[in-house]
Design an enzyme around this catalytic site. Sequence first.
Site, mmCIF file in Angstrom:
data_model
loop_
_atom_site.group_PDB
_atom_site.id
_atom_site.type_symbol
_atom_site.label_atom_id
_atom_site.label_comp_id
_atom_site.label_asym_id
_atom_site.label_seq_id
_atom_site.Cartn_x
_atom_site.Cartn_y
_atom_site.Cartn_z
ATOM 1 N N HIS A 212 -24.951 2.099 1.649
ATOM 2 C CA HIS A 212 -24.322 3.557 1.354
ATOM 3 C C HIS A 212 -23.350 4.200 1.738
ATOM 4 O O HIS A 212 -22.824 4.684 2.044
ATOM 5 C CB HIS A 212 -25.673 4.721 1.859
ATOM 6 C CG HIS A 212 -26.753 4.243 1.385
ATOM 7 N ND1 HIS A 212 -27.947 4.655 0.305
ATOM 8 C CD2 HIS A 212 -27.836 3.376 2.612
ATOM 9 C CE1 HIS A 212 -28.716 4.549 0.525
ATOM 10 N NE2 HIS A 212 -28.876 3.097 1.776
ATOM 11 N N SER B 167 5.837 3.324 -4.463
ATOM 12 C CA SER B 167 5.791 4.786 -4.753
ATOM 13 C C SER B 167 6.722 4.878 -5.419
ATOM 14 O O SER B 167 8.300 4.592 -4.672
ATOM 15 C CB SER B 167 5.059 5.419 -4.177
ATOM 16 O OG SER B 167 5.795 7.159 -4.173
ATOM 17 N N LYS C 141 4.721 3.842 0.391
ATOM 18 C CA LYS C 141 3.937 3.476 0.287
ATOM 19 C C LYS C 141 3.177 1.640 -0.133
ATOM 20 O O LYS C 141 4.715 1.362 -0.577
ATOM 21 C CB LYS C 141 3.168 4.262 -0.784
ATOM 22 C CG LYS C 141 2.954 5.571 -0.639
ATOM 23 C CD LYS C 141 1.516 5.756 -0.061
ATOM 24 C CE LYS C 141 0.214 4.722 -0.750
ATOM 25 N NZ LYS C 141 0.025 5.702 -1.800
ATOM 26 N N GLU D 60 -7.266 -1.678 -9.230
ATOM 27 C CA GLU D 60 -7.407 -0.714 -9.275
ATOM 28 C C GLU D 60 -6.684 -1.025 -11.604
ATOM 29 O O GLU D 60 -7.797 -0.331 -11.920
ATOM 30 C CB GLU D 60 -6.409 1.121 -9.357
ATOM 31 C CG GLU D 60 -6.249 1.453 -7.926
ATOM 32 C CD GLU D 60 -4.989 2.107 -7.637
ATOM 33 O OE1 GLU D 60 -5.074 3.195 -7.794
ATOM 34 O OE2 GLU D 60 -4.364 1.402 -6.379
#
Length: 468
Positions: A155, A276, A282, A289
């Site tokens: 979980h 970024s 970043k 992804e």
Amino acid sequence: MALWSGRFEEGVSEFTQEFGASLPVDKAMYKQDIAGSCAHAKMLANQGIISQDDAQAIVAGLKDIQAQIEAGEFEFDINNEDIHMSIESVLTQNIGDAGARLHTGRSRNDQVATDSRLYARYLCDDLMECINDLRGVLVQLAKDNFDVILPGFTHLQHAQPVLFSHHMLAYYWMFARDFARLENARAAANICPLGSAALAGTTYPLDRLATAEELGFDGVTLNSLDAVSDRDFLLDLDYACAVAMMHLSRLCEEIVLWSSSEFGYITLSDSFSTGSSIMPQKKNPDFAELTRGKTGRVVGDLVALLVTMKSLPLAYNKDLQEDKEGVMDAAKTLHDCLTCVCGMMSTMKVNEDAMMAAASKGYLAATDVADYLAKKGLPFRKAHEVVGHLVHTCEVRGCDLSDLTLDDFKAECDLFEADITGALDLPSIVAARNTIGGTGHEAVREQLAAAEVKLAVDVKLVEGRKEA
Ligand code: ARG
């Protein structure tokens, strides 16, 4: 004029010609188309259906065309619907009547089925090799970081400590199953439909077994209607790709989580990260992804073909022309994602300290403390309750189980002795789980050995086929 123009007074419009063409997609199968035609021509000559001279002219002419395509010098003309007509019409222009005899006892319906099967076989071989590369990377990560401990989750909550090597090998087995799925898809593809002609077989005395053997097929299809309209082998390949992408997506999800500052378990190399345009600090796990995102299109490719196939009456229908683009997309996407994840994982840094620090939080020893009491005779349900109270005490005090004193333990249950510290030690907790497939060091060592043996067998299978 199309190769079938005999019964027509007018040609199709420019728009419908392009709309109906599969050439932009199926020209990728030029090699398979030429191999199929060479095998067919040789067989026709061996059966006395065409002359040996014609067969030789056809084979030589096809080799020339192949060389031209590979040199980028072949003119693909959209007036030829597909790769089959493109090659045949240029062959006939080049060598005359011999070229016009190639299509004896054959239809584009069995030709496209044959080419697609050969192409699917090639795609499976390529993907199986890529899958093995990733399995190799996972094995190497497991070896290099064998006894690193991290929290195991259920979980997405801290559950029990596990070895990082165990975690890597969990993915290894998923990709080992993907290898097997691709091998099954390959076997499904590797049956020869050539000789089924348009739908009903042919009056010429074709030797179907000879062409099948020449092309490296395992056997021949036994029903001409099924043979020209079956695309199950492409569905099998799509499915294998979709499941492998789903596995990559799960792995990439963990890479995204693990590279966040909340986790910090891994640091991706700069070459597999992006920045970024506005936030100078970043470092984003874009490629993990993107792989996760591309899973959607591969699942879509599978669903699209299933829906295309649904309701098709026997035998060939033009709907079937929609079969190839999705499969090629699925295979290319999986190929590229595997390449990407291999690079990303083999260059990432494993932050052992961050993993261990995380494993020290969240009462990961709780099950073992309960087991400690159960092994001293307290029924497990009661032991569970006792440890639940101890965890509650820790929550109230804002500390961990290992911060409690022996008196704290004894206050809940007098079976606790000084040796309870053993049940709180993470490496000992992990090491004790040595059932087959468990995370204990011994069990993982055996698992790793089995994984390496299996990988060696599968690598040999792929290499052996390359040499053949
Ligand atoms: N371009 C077709 C395809 O990709 C080849 C077979 C066409 N056969 C036919 N009878 N129209 O499926």
